[in-house]
Write a protein that holds these residues in place. Sequence first.
Motif, PDB file in Angstrom:
ATOM      1  N   LEU A 159       0.831  -1.198   0.000  1.00 42.51           N
ATOM      2  CA  LEU A 159       0.000   0.000   0.000  1.00 42.51           C
ATOM      3  C   LEU A 159       0.873   1.258   0.000  1.00 42.51           C
ATOM      4  N   GLU A 160       1.936   1.212   0.799  1.00 40.37           N
ATOM      5  CA  GLU A 160       2.848   2.349   0.866  1.00 40.37           C
ATOM      6  C   GLU A 160       3.552   2.579  -0.475  1.00 40.37           C
ATOM      7  N   ALA A 161       3.944   1.473  -1.128  1.00 38.04           N
ATOM      8  CA  ALA A 161       4.614   1.586  -2.421  1.00 38.04           C
ATOM      9  C   ALA A 161       3.683   2.170  -3.474  1.00 38.04           C
ATOM     10  N   THR A 162       2.431   1.734  -3.471  1.00 36.53           N
ATOM     11  CA  THR A 162       1.447   2.268  -4.415  1.00 36.53           C
ATOM     12  C   THR A 162       1.213   3.749  -4.171  1.00 36.53           C
ATOM     13  N   ALA A 163       1.071   4.120  -2.893  1.00 35.83           N
ATOM     14  CA  ALA A 163       0.839   5.518  -2.540  1.00 35.83           C
ATOM     15  C   ALA A 163       2.005   6.399  -2.991  1.00 35.83           C
ATOM     16  N   LYS A 164       3.219   5.888  -2.853  1.00 33.24           N
ATOM     17  CA  LYS A 164       4.394   6.668  -3.252  1.00 33.24           C
ATOM     18  C   LYS A 164       4.405   6.923  -4.755  1.00 33.24           C
ATOM     19  N   ILE A 165       4.124   5.870  -5.523  1.00 33.57           N
ATOM     20  CA  ILE A 165       4.077   6.029  -6.973  1.00 33.57           C
ATOM     21  C   ILE A 165       2.988   7.027  -7.363  1.00 33.57           C
ATOM     22  N   ALA A 166       1.802   6.860  -6.741  1.00 33.29           N
ATOM     23  CA  ALA A 166       0.687   7.753  -7.042  1.00 33.29           C
ATOM     24  C   ALA A 166       1.029   9.203  -6.692  1.00 33.29           C
ATOM     25  N   GLN A 167       1.696   9.396  -5.587  1.00 34.86           N
ATOM     26  CA  GLN A 167       2.069  10.751  -5.175  1.00 34.86           C
ATOM     27  C   GLN A 167       3.144  11.336  -6.093  1.00 34.86           C
ATOM     28  N   ASP A 168       4.144  10.524  -6.422  1.00 33.16           N
ATOM     29  CA  ASP A 168       5.223  10.985  -7.311  1.00 33.16           C
ATOM     30  C   ASP A 168       4.693  11.378  -8.682  1.00 33.16           C
ATOM     31  N   ARG A 169       3.651  10.647  -9.144  1.00 34.32           N
ATOM     32  CA  ARG A 169       3.100  10.914 -10.480  1.00 34.32           C
ATOM     33  C   ARG A 169       1.942  11.917 -10.443  1.00 34.32           C
ATOM     34  N   LYS A 170       1.728  12.486  -9.248  1.00 35.36           N
ATOM     35  CA  LYS A 170       0.685  13.512  -9.070  1.00 35.36           C
ATOM     36  C   LYS A 170      -0.711  13.013  -9.452  1.00 35.36           C
ATOM     37  N   VAL A 171      -1.008  11.786  -9.050  1.00 42.29           N
ATOM     38  CA  VAL A 171      -2.329  11.192  -9.294  1.00 42.29           C
ATOM     39  C   VAL A 171      -3.386  11.934  -8.488  1.00 42.29           C
ATOM     40  N   THR A 172      -4.498  12.257  -9.113  1.00 44.87           N
ATOM     41  CA  THR A 172      -5.558  13.015  -8.444  1.00 44.87           C
ATOM     42  C   THR A 172      -6.774  12.167  -8.079  1.00 44.87           C
ATOM     43  N   THR A 173      -6.893  10.980  -8.693  1.00 42.59           N
ATOM     44  CA  THR A 173      -8.060  10.124  -8.453  1.00 42.59           C
ATOM     45  C   THR A 173      -7.636   8.669  -8.324  1.00 42.59           C
ATOM     46  N   VAL A 174      -8.146   8.001  -7.301  1.00 41.49           N
ATOM     47  CA  VAL A 174      -7.940   6.569  -7.114  1.00 41.49           C
ATOM     48  C   VAL A 174      -9.277   5.884  -7.371  1.00 41.49           C
ATOM     49  N   PHE A 175      -9.272   4.887  -8.244  1.00 41.01           N
ATOM     50  CA  PHE A 175     -10.527   4.251  -8.646  1.00 41.01           C
ATOM     51  C   PHE A 175     -10.774   2.950  -7.887  1.00 41.01           C
ATOM     52  N   PHE A 176     -12.035   2.678  -7.632  1.00 40.84           N
ATOM     53  CA  PHE A 176     -12.470   1.420  -7.035  1.00 40.84           C
ATOM     54  C   PHE A 176     -13.645   0.892  -7.831  1.00 40.84           C
ATOM     55  N   GLU A 177     -13.982  -0.369  -7.598  1.00 41.89           N
ATOM     56  CA  GLU A 177     -15.146  -0.973  -8.239  1.00 41.89           C
ATOM     57  C   GLU A 177     -16.265  -1.120  -7.219  1.00 41.89           C
ATOM     58  N   GLU A 178     -17.459  -0.758  -7.617  1.00 38.62           N
ATOM     59  CA  GLU A 178     -18.583  -0.746  -6.673  1.00 38.62           C
ATOM     60  C   GLU A 178     -18.904  -2.125  -6.117  1.00 38.62           C
ATOM     61  N   ILE A 179     -18.562  -3.187  -6.860  1.00 36.76           N
ATOM     62  CA  ILE A 179     -18.879  -4.536  -6.384  1.00 36.76           C
ATOM     63  C   ILE A 179     -17.834  -5.058  -5.401  1.00 36.76           C
ATOM     64  N   LEU A 180     -16.759  -4.284  -5.186  1.00 33.15           N
ATOM     65  CA  LEU A 180     -15.679  -4.712  -4.299  1.00 33.15           C
ATOM     66  C   LEU A 180     -15.482  -3.693  -3.179  1.00 33.15           C
ATOM     67  N   PRO A 181     -14.897  -4.112  -2.052  1.00 36.11           N
ATOM     68  CA  PRO A 181     -14.612  -3.162  -0.965  1.00 36.11           C
ATOM     69  C   PRO A 181     -13.687  -2.053  -1.449  1.00 36.11           C
ATOM     70  N   LYS A 182     -13.915  -0.837  -0.965  1.00 36.97           N
ATOM     71  CA  LYS A 182     -13.101   0.283  -1.414  1.00 36.97           C
ATOM     72  C   LYS A 182     -12.118   0.763  -0.349  1.00 36.97           C
ATOM     73  N   ALA A 183     -11.934  -0.033   0.697  1.00 36.68           N
ATOM     74  CA  ALA A 183     -11.082   0.387   1.807  1.00 36.68           C
ATOM     75  C   ALA A 183      -9.662   0.710   1.369  1.00 36.68           C
ATOM     76  N   PHE A 184      -9.083  -0.124   0.490  1.00 37.62           N
ATOM     77  CA  PHE A 184      -7.698   0.100   0.071  1.00 37.62           C
ATOM     78  C   PHE A 184      -7.587   1.334  -0.822  1.00 37.62           C
TER      79      PHE A 184
END
Length: 234
Positions: A159-184
Amino acid sequence: SKSDIVFYIGAGFQPDLEKAIASLPKTTVVVDLLESVDVIASEDDHSKEKSDGHNHGSSDSDPHVWLDPANMVTMSAIVSQEIAKVQTDLTSDLTSRQTEYANELNEVGTLIDTTFASCARKELVSAHDAFTYFTKRANLIAVPISGVDPENEPSAKELEATAKIAQDRKVTTVFFEEILPKAFADTVAQAIGASIDSINAVETIPQSDLDAGATYSSIMKSNITKISTALGCK
């Protein structure tokens, strides 16, 4: 057990169905649609720098082939041809309708090609690694939080590794699927100050949505709109 033909996605994606298929009489025509398209290999490690994913079941291939409309064109042709072999009186109608559907699917594919030609960002961060075929077609980079099998939960380190990549690449939106838990997705979004939104991997469509007119094409167009907005595409 009463079917003339069974179509399915193999490679361990639908293990219960594969068990049932194994007990069918030899007269039943069984068609694994994965065999008709090029399948992307999945990775066992959870490195988020990679754009290919993990797997449903025990296979080393990513089964989410339908998220590239070109694969849907191929698979729909196989379905049409196989049904026509069993019910020859439908051949003409099946050919006509498959051609019409292929044109519809190709329009969706062209929309992907044109929409993502120029974007501020390339990284599609999703809770479930289902979108590799889509990102490959769109020339984007898949950054999944969990693997191809959504039941395999990511570790705190992942989770930390994903967050770092997302932050480094200036990601503004994280997507989830409605049929699955969105906690992560929530965890990563909160860590980088991003928003969350839902997209649909077209794995399960509720009957209520089908009754309301939802189709593969309409769902994919909705995904394209949401993702292109999040990535700042022109």
